[in-house]
Design a protein around this motif. Structure first.
Motif, PDB file in Angstrom:
ATOM      1  N   GLN A  10      -4.738  -1.452 -16.376  1.00  0.00           N
ATOM      2  CA  GLN A  10      -4.802  -0.581 -17.541  1.00  0.00           C
ATOM      3  C   GLN A  10      -3.393  -0.191 -17.956  1.00  0.00           C
ATOM      4  O   GLN A  10      -2.612   0.317 -17.149  1.00  0.00           O
ATOM      5  CB  GLN A  10      -5.615   0.684 -17.251  1.00  0.00           C
ATOM      6  CG  GLN A  10      -7.089   0.444 -17.020  1.00  0.00           C
ATOM      7  CD  GLN A  10      -7.888   1.736 -16.907  1.00  0.00           C
ATOM      8  OE1 GLN A  10      -7.444   2.791 -17.345  1.00  0.00           O
ATOM      9  NE2 GLN A  10      -9.067   1.648 -16.302  1.00  0.00           N
ATOM     10  N   ASN A  11      -3.076  -0.461 -19.217  1.00  0.00           N
ATOM     11  CA  ASN A  11      -1.785  -0.060 -19.786  1.00  0.00           C
ATOM     12  C   ASN A  11      -0.595  -0.554 -18.970  1.00  0.00           C
ATOM     13  O   ASN A  11       0.394   0.167 -18.785  1.00  0.00           O
ATOM     14  CB  ASN A  11      -1.725   1.469 -19.925  1.00  0.00           C
ATOM     15  CG  ASN A  11      -2.843   2.034 -20.786  1.00  0.00           C
ATOM     16  OD1 ASN A  11      -3.151   1.470 -21.840  1.00  0.00           O
ATOM     17  ND2 ASN A  11      -3.466   3.114 -20.332  1.00  0.00           N
ATOM     18  N   GLY A  12      -0.705  -1.779 -18.473  1.00  0.00           N
ATOM     19  CA  GLY A  12       0.390  -2.374 -17.731  1.00  0.00           C
ATOM     20  C   GLY A  12       0.435  -2.011 -16.266  1.00  0.00           C
ATOM     21  O   GLY A  12       1.280  -2.525 -15.522  1.00  0.00           O
ATOM     22  N   ILE A  13      -0.477  -1.151 -15.825  1.00  0.00           N
ATOM     23  CA  ILE A  13      -0.527  -0.719 -14.420  1.00  0.00           C
ATOM     24  C   ILE A  13      -1.654  -1.456 -13.720  1.00  0.00           C
ATOM     25  O   ILE A  13      -2.830  -1.310 -14.079  1.00  0.00           O
ATOM     26  CB  ILE A  13      -0.746   0.797 -14.305  1.00  0.00           C
ATOM     27  CG1 ILE A  13       0.356   1.560 -15.037  1.00  0.00           C
ATOM     28  CG2 ILE A  13      -0.806   1.217 -12.834  1.00  0.00           C
ATOM     29  CD1 ILE A  13       0.086   3.056 -15.163  1.00  0.00           C
ATOM     30  N   GLY A  14      -1.319  -2.276 -12.720  1.00  0.00           N
ATOM     31  CA  GLY A  14      -2.325  -2.972 -11.938  1.00  0.00           C
ATOM     32  C   GLY A  14      -2.623  -2.195 -10.666  1.00  0.00           C
ATOM     33  O   GLY A  14      -1.720  -1.967  -9.861  1.00  0.00           O
ATOM     34  N   THR A  15      -3.859  -1.761 -10.514  1.00  0.00           N
ATOM     35  CA  THR A  15      -4.251  -0.974  -9.341  1.00  0.00           C
ATOM     36  C   THR A  15      -5.110  -1.820  -8.415  1.00  0.00           C
ATOM     37  O   THR A  15      -6.109  -2.403  -8.851  1.00  0.00           O
ATOM     38  CB  THR A  15      -5.030   0.288  -9.744  1.00  0.00           C
ATOM     39  OG1 THR A  15      -4.209   1.088 -10.606  1.00  0.00           O
ATOM     40  CG2 THR A  15      -5.412   1.106  -8.516  1.00  0.00           C
ATOM     41  N   ILE A  16      -4.719  -1.889  -7.148  1.00  0.00           N
ATOM     42  CA  ILE A  16      -5.490  -2.614  -6.131  1.00  0.00           C
ATOM     43  C   ILE A  16      -6.038  -1.598  -5.140  1.00  0.00           C
ATOM     44  O   ILE A  16      -5.281  -0.783  -4.599  1.00  0.00           O
ATOM     45  CB  ILE A  16      -4.615  -3.634  -5.384  1.00  0.00           C
ATOM     46  CG1 ILE A  16      -4.038  -4.667  -6.353  1.00  0.00           C
ATOM     47  CG2 ILE A  16      -5.431  -4.338  -4.291  1.00  0.00           C
ATOM     48  CD1 ILE A  16      -3.024  -5.597  -5.717  1.00  0.00           C
ATOM     49  N   GLU A  17      -7.334  -1.647  -4.908  1.00  0.00           N
ATOM     50  CA  GLU A  17      -7.964  -0.739  -3.943  1.00  0.00           C
ATOM     51  C   GLU A  17      -8.703  -1.550  -2.888  1.00  0.00           C
ATOM     52  O   GLU A  17      -9.379  -2.523  -3.215  1.00  0.00           O
ATOM     53  CB  GLU A  17      -8.948   0.196  -4.635  1.00  0.00           C
ATOM     54  CG  GLU A  17      -9.639   1.171  -3.678  1.00  0.00           C
ATOM     55  CD  GLU A  17     -10.553   2.141  -4.395  1.00  0.00           C
ATOM     56  OE1 GLU A  17     -10.012   3.075  -5.029  1.00  0.00           O
ATOM     57  OE2 GLU A  17     -11.783   1.970  -4.337  1.00  0.00           O
ATOM     58  N   PHE A  18      -8.544  -1.151  -1.616  1.00  0.00           N
ATOM     59  CA  PHE A  18      -9.295  -1.793  -0.539  1.00  0.00           C
ATOM     60  C   PHE A  18     -10.096  -0.750   0.216  1.00  0.00           C
ATOM     61  O   PHE A  18      -9.768   0.440   0.228  1.00  0.00           O
ATOM     62  CB  PHE A  18      -8.372  -2.578   0.409  1.00  0.00           C
ATOM     63  CG  PHE A  18      -7.376  -1.737   1.176  1.00  0.00           C
ATOM     64  CD1 PHE A  18      -7.696  -1.179   2.399  1.00  0.00           C
ATOM     65  CD2 PHE A  18      -6.098  -1.550   0.675  1.00  0.00           C
ATOM     66  CE1 PHE A  18      -6.776  -0.426   3.114  1.00  0.00           C
ATOM     67  CE2 PHE A  18      -5.164  -0.801   1.373  1.00  0.00           C
ATOM     68  CZ  PHE A  18      -5.500  -0.233   2.599  1.00  0.00           C
ATOM     69  N   PHE A  19     -11.161  -1.242   0.852  1.00  0.00           N
ATOM     70  CA  PHE A  19     -12.032  -0.344   1.633  1.00  0.00           C
ATOM     71  C   PHE A  19     -12.675  -1.117   2.760  1.00  0.00           C
ATOM     72  O   PHE A  19     -13.032  -2.295   2.614  1.00  0.00           O
ATOM     73  CB  PHE A  19     -13.130   0.245   0.746  1.00  0.00           C
ATOM     74  CG  PHE A  19     -14.222   0.937   1.528  1.00  0.00           C
ATOM     75  CD1 PHE A  19     -14.020   2.200   2.062  1.00  0.00           C
ATOM     76  CD2 PHE A  19     -15.438   0.302   1.758  1.00  0.00           C
ATOM     77  CE1 PHE A  19     -15.018   2.826   2.810  1.00  0.00           C
ATOM     78  CE2 PHE A  19     -16.436   0.917   2.503  1.00  0.00           C
ATOM     79  CZ  PHE A  19     -16.216   2.183   3.026  1.00  0.00           C
ATOM     80  N   HIS A  20     -12.797  -0.461   3.910  1.00  0.00           N
ATOM     81  CA  HIS A  20     -13.590  -0.973   5.024  1.00  0.00           C
ATOM     82  C   HIS A  20     -14.290   0.215   5.671  1.00  0.00           C
ATOM     83  O   HIS A  20     -13.675   1.271   5.865  1.00  0.00           O
ATOM     84  CB  HIS A  20     -12.707  -1.690   6.046  1.00  0.00           C
ATOM     85  CG  HIS A  20     -13.492  -2.493   7.041  1.00  0.00           C
ATOM     86  ND1 HIS A  20     -14.108  -1.908   8.133  1.00  0.00           N
ATOM     87  CD2 HIS A  20     -13.779  -3.823   7.103  1.00  0.00           C
ATOM     88  CE1 HIS A  20     -14.735  -2.851   8.827  1.00  0.00           C
ATOM     89  NE2 HIS A  20     -14.550  -4.012   8.229  1.00  0.00           N
ATOM     90  N   PRO A  21     -15.581   0.077   5.987  1.00  0.00           N
ATOM     91  CA  PRO A  21     -16.334   1.228   6.522  1.00  0.00           C
ATOM     92  C   PRO A  21     -15.803   1.762   7.840  1.00  0.00           C
ATOM     93  O   PRO A  21     -16.082   2.917   8.181  1.00  0.00           O
ATOM     94  CB  PRO A  21     -17.766   0.675   6.665  1.00  0.00           C
ATOM     95  CG  PRO A  21     -17.618  -0.810   6.686  1.00  0.00           C
ATOM     96  CD  PRO A  21     -16.449  -1.111   5.816  1.00  0.00           C
ATOM     97  N   GLN A  22     -15.038   0.966   8.577  1.00  0.00           N
ATOM     98  CA  GLN A  22     -14.461   1.441   9.834  1.00  0.00           C
ATOM     99  C   GLN A  22     -13.040   1.934   9.597  1.00  0.00           C
ATOM    100  O   GLN A  22     -12.054   1.298   9.956  1.00  0.00           O
ATOM    101  CB  GLN A  22     -14.503   0.333  10.883  1.00  0.00           C
ATOM    102  CG  GLN A  22     -15.913  -0.060  11.286  1.00  0.00           C
ATOM    103  CD  GLN A  22     -15.953  -1.173  12.318  1.00  0.00           C
ATOM    104  OE1 GLN A  22     -15.016  -1.950  12.458  1.00  0.00           O
ATOM    105  NE2 GLN A  22     -17.048  -1.245  13.052  1.00  0.00           N
ATOM    106  N   SER A  23     -12.938   3.075   8.921  1.00  0.00           N
ATOM    107  CA  SER A  23     -11.653   3.748   8.686  1.00  0.00           C
ATOM    108  C   SER A  23     -10.627   2.850   8.010  1.00  0.00           C
ATOM    109  O   SER A  23      -9.430   2.914   8.305  1.00  0.00           O
ATOM    110  CB  SER A  23     -11.083   4.290  10.005  1.00  0.00           C
ATOM    111  OG  SER A  23     -11.969   5.212  10.596  1.00  0.00           O
ATOM    112  N   ASN A  24     -11.110   2.031   7.088  1.00  0.00           N
ATOM    113  CA  ASN A  24     -10.229   1.116   6.364  1.00  0.00           C
ATOM    114  C   ASN A  24      -9.427   0.216   7.299  1.00  0.00           C
ATOM    115  O   ASN A  24      -8.243  -0.074   7.066  1.00  0.00           O
ATOM    116  CB  ASN A  24      -9.288   1.882   5.425  1.00  0.00           C
ATOM    117  CG  ASN A  24     -10.019   2.438   4.211  1.00  0.00           C
ATOM    118  OD1 ASN A  24     -10.958   1.833   3.707  1.00  0.00           O
ATOM    119  ND2 ASN A  24      -9.599   3.605   3.752  1.00  0.00           N
TER     120      ASN A  24
END
Length: 251
Positions: A10-24
């Motif tokens: 969005q608006n030139g900002i690339g956001t990467i999010e990760f998740f794992h149920p065992q405390s990431n």
């Protein structure tokens, strides 16, 4: 919820999010997906700056997946697993865009490595750090390169040797790992958005050259980090390490 790695632009900002149920924590597939997503946004002309974050409130990343560590039965599989952290660090290093990291909670082992590899790292006061690898019979060989580059040999060695103790977010800021530490996630996110917006409107070529200058001296990391991964991949097969991991899993 299932583990995921996802991105948004969005608006030139690339956001990467990760998740794992065992405390990431990070199994090999998660590491490969994360590295791939960083590389993808790094090559996307629409993206001017990358923000790296994890889901949840109190743990940014718990490091290597113990379930996967204990399942490793040969050095080739060990090398493949620990190379995952090398791929993530090198993806950040080689991206021509600045990577801003959002550390909302504890960072352990490989999580400290990811936080250290980022070009600018924000944290909350809950974001204590620990290099726990020696406590389970291995060592921070792969991520250590990124950590030492950011905090210096003395602070890196302190964390690597005192592997069962957390260091506070303020300590991490004093050592240069964190650029800013905030009392709340809301304050941190506002600051991240402010800087990311400024960078998204800055000269891409200037930022590209500045990033290259900032990472001078790391040109051999493609080979170096894989060599370090071999060490961990062999140590994880030892009886000592297997027993130590099982003790941690039983807690």
């Amino acid at each position: 919820m299932k583990a995921y790695v996802k991105s948004d632009i969005q608006n030139g900002i690339g956001t990467i999010e990760f998740f794992h149920p065992q405390s990431n924590s990070m199994p090999g597939s998660q590491l490969r997906n994360l590295a791939s997503e960083i590389e993808k946004l790094g090559n996307d002309d629409e993206v001017k700056v990358i923000v790296l974050r994890s889901a949840g409130d109190r743990t940014f990343c718990a490091g290597a997946s113990f379930d996967e560590l204990i399942s490793i039965k040969d050095s080739e599989t060990g090398l493949e697993f620990f190379s995952g952290f090398a791929y993530v660090i090198n993806a950040i290093r080689k991206a021509t865009k600045f990577v801003l990291a959002r550390i909302q909670g504890k960072a352990v082992g490989g999580g400290v490595g990811i936080a250290s590899a980022a070009d600018y790292t924000f944290a909350t006061e809950f974001a204590s750090v620990k290099l726990s690898e020696l406590a389970v019979g291995i060592g921070p060989f792969v991520v250590g390169s990124a950590v030492e580059r950011k905090v210096g040999n003395s602070a890196f060695t302190q964390m690597a040797i005192n592997a069962t103790e957390f260091q506070t977010a303020e300590w991490a800021k004093e050592k240069g790992l964190y650029a800013d530490v905030f009392e709340t996630i809301e304050e941190m996110d506002a600051s991240i958005n402010s800087l990311a917006t400024k960078l998204a409107n800055s000269n891409p070529e200037a930022m590209k050259h500045l990033k290259r200058v900032a990472w001078e001296g790391t040109e051999n990391w493609d080979e170096l980090l894989i060599e370090r991964a071999k060490i961990s991949g062999e140590l994880v097969l030892s009886e000592f390490t297997i027993n130590a991991i099982n003790k941690f899993k039983a807690k």
